[in-house]
Design a protein around this motif. Sequence first.
Motif, PDB file in Angstrom:
ATOM      1  N   ASP A 125      46.718  49.890  39.722  1.00  0.00           N
ATOM      2  CA  ASP A 125      45.370  49.459  39.367  1.00  0.00           C
ATOM      3  C   ASP A 125      45.433  48.211  38.491  1.00  0.00           C
ATOM      4  OD1 ASP A 125      44.380  51.567  40.746  1.00  0.00           O
ATOM      5  OD2 ASP A 125      43.543  52.629  39.021  1.00  0.00           O
ATOM      6  N   ALA A 126      44.476  47.311  38.711  1.00  0.00           N
ATOM      7  CA  ALA A 126      44.383  46.096  37.893  1.00  0.00           C
ATOM      8  C   ALA A 126      42.952  45.969  37.392  1.00  0.00           C
ATOM      9  CB  ALA A 126      44.773  44.870  38.704  1.00  0.00           C
ATOM     10  N   ASP A 127      42.764  46.157  36.087  1.00  0.00           N
ATOM     11  CA  ASP A 127      41.432  46.042  35.500  1.00  0.00           C
ATOM     12  C   ASP A 127      41.038  44.589  35.245  1.00  0.00           C
ATOM     13  OD1 ASP A 127      41.099  48.808  35.473  1.00  0.00           O
ATOM     14  OD2 ASP A 127      42.142  48.985  33.547  1.00  0.00           O
ATOM     15  N   ASP A 128      42.021  43.715  35.151  1.00  0.00           N
ATOM     16  CA  ASP A 128      41.757  42.290  34.969  1.00  0.00           C
ATOM     17  C   ASP A 128      42.936  41.532  35.552  1.00  0.00           C
ATOM     18  OD1 ASP A 128      40.145  40.198  34.226  1.00  0.00           O
ATOM     19  OD2 ASP A 128      41.029  39.999  32.235  1.00  0.00           O
ATOM     20  N   ARG A 129      42.668  40.590  36.438  1.00  0.00           N
ATOM     21  CA  ARG A 129      43.756  39.939  37.161  1.00  0.00           C
ATOM     22  C   ARG A 129      43.432  38.480  37.447  1.00  0.00           C
ATOM     23  NH1 ARG A 129      43.034  41.849  43.519  1.00  0.00           N
ATOM     24  NH2 ARG A 129      40.802  41.405  43.644  1.00  0.00           N
ATOM     25  N   ILE A 130      44.469  37.714  37.738  1.00  0.00           N
ATOM     26  CA  ILE A 130      44.317  36.348  38.223  1.00  0.00           C
ATOM     27  C   ILE A 130      43.950  36.413  39.703  1.00  0.00           C
ATOM     28  CG2 ILE A 130      45.479  34.159  38.645  1.00  0.00           C
ATOM     29  CD1 ILE A 130      45.162  34.626  35.731  1.00  0.00           C
ATOM     30  N   PHE A 131      42.929  35.668  40.082  1.00  0.00           N
ATOM     31  CA  PHE A 131      42.513  35.659  41.479  1.00  0.00           C
ATOM     32  C   PHE A 131      42.443  34.217  41.970  1.00  0.00           C
ATOM     33  CE2 PHE A 131      38.874  36.617  44.643  1.00  0.00           C
ATOM     34  CZ  PHE A 131      39.793  36.738  45.673  1.00  0.00           C
ATOM     35  N   PHE A 132      43.325  33.870  42.899  1.00  0.00           N
ATOM     36  CA  PHE A 132      43.386  32.521  43.461  1.00  0.00           C
ATOM     37  C   PHE A 132      43.361  32.652  44.976  1.00  0.00           C
ATOM     38  CE2 PHE A 132      46.195  28.604  44.320  1.00  0.00           C
ATOM     39  CZ  PHE A 132      45.080  27.800  44.479  1.00  0.00           C
ATOM     40  N   THR A 133      42.444  31.954  45.623  1.00  0.00           N
ATOM     41  CA  THR A 133      42.280  32.141  47.059  1.00  0.00           C
ATOM     42  C   THR A 133      41.811  30.862  47.737  1.00  0.00           C
ATOM     43  OG1 THR A 133      41.248  33.555  48.744  1.00  0.00           O
ATOM     44  CG2 THR A 133      39.870  32.860  46.909  1.00  0.00           C
TER      45      THR A 133
END
Length: 225
Positions: A125-133
């Motif tokens: 689980d990741a409650d806060d993550r880097i998102f690059f798309t």
Amino acid sequence: MSASVDIKRQAYGKAKVRVTKAIRHTAQYNGIVELTCKNTCYVIAKKSNHIRAIERSAYELGKQTRTPTLFNNVGPESIETRETWVTVAADSVSIKSGLEGLLGLKTTGSSFSNFHLCENTTLQDADDRIFFTTVKAYYNTNTSIGVENISFDRIFVGVRETTLDLFAHEDSTSTQATLCCTAGLILKRSPEVQDVYYALQNSHHFTTNLAHSNLPNAGSEITII
């Protein structure tokens, strides 16, 4: 932010599987068709008053040739492109437009948790993550009111701005949830749009564990990836 929307299709798969098939004809046939098509493009571009609106330009070219037409407009950074596919038939016109190569980077406000688990699951689980798309978005336009009466530039700008706005400001519980909300908002803001298709290619970024140096680097304190 919430919106009522029906998901028509969702899929996962493999991208960039390249297949090339050569269908050979006589050189004379190819040369005549190729030259005629190229010259027709030049003539339409010279005469058209709508060359900057690629949907209108493709429509004018389609009326002339009665063939499916693709227009591609490269963005200022030569990464993002605006595209349209126009098919003109005797009694109908279909127009699909969109963008490809739109980059999005989000350093917080994106999570992915409470997903389905099985014996092969290793993702945490990741409650806060880097998102690059890299965003690919396409939409079909209802042309029943007449191509001349549709503001294609307004629709395109709206799709792009809505995509970036929700990507940046939505507290995303998953990529799918954010896209569903975005598509619903596009349909609400642009009634000429019949449906919206999104495909996002993730560029995964993982945090570096700096606990050995007593430096916090998790959650909102992430600075090293």
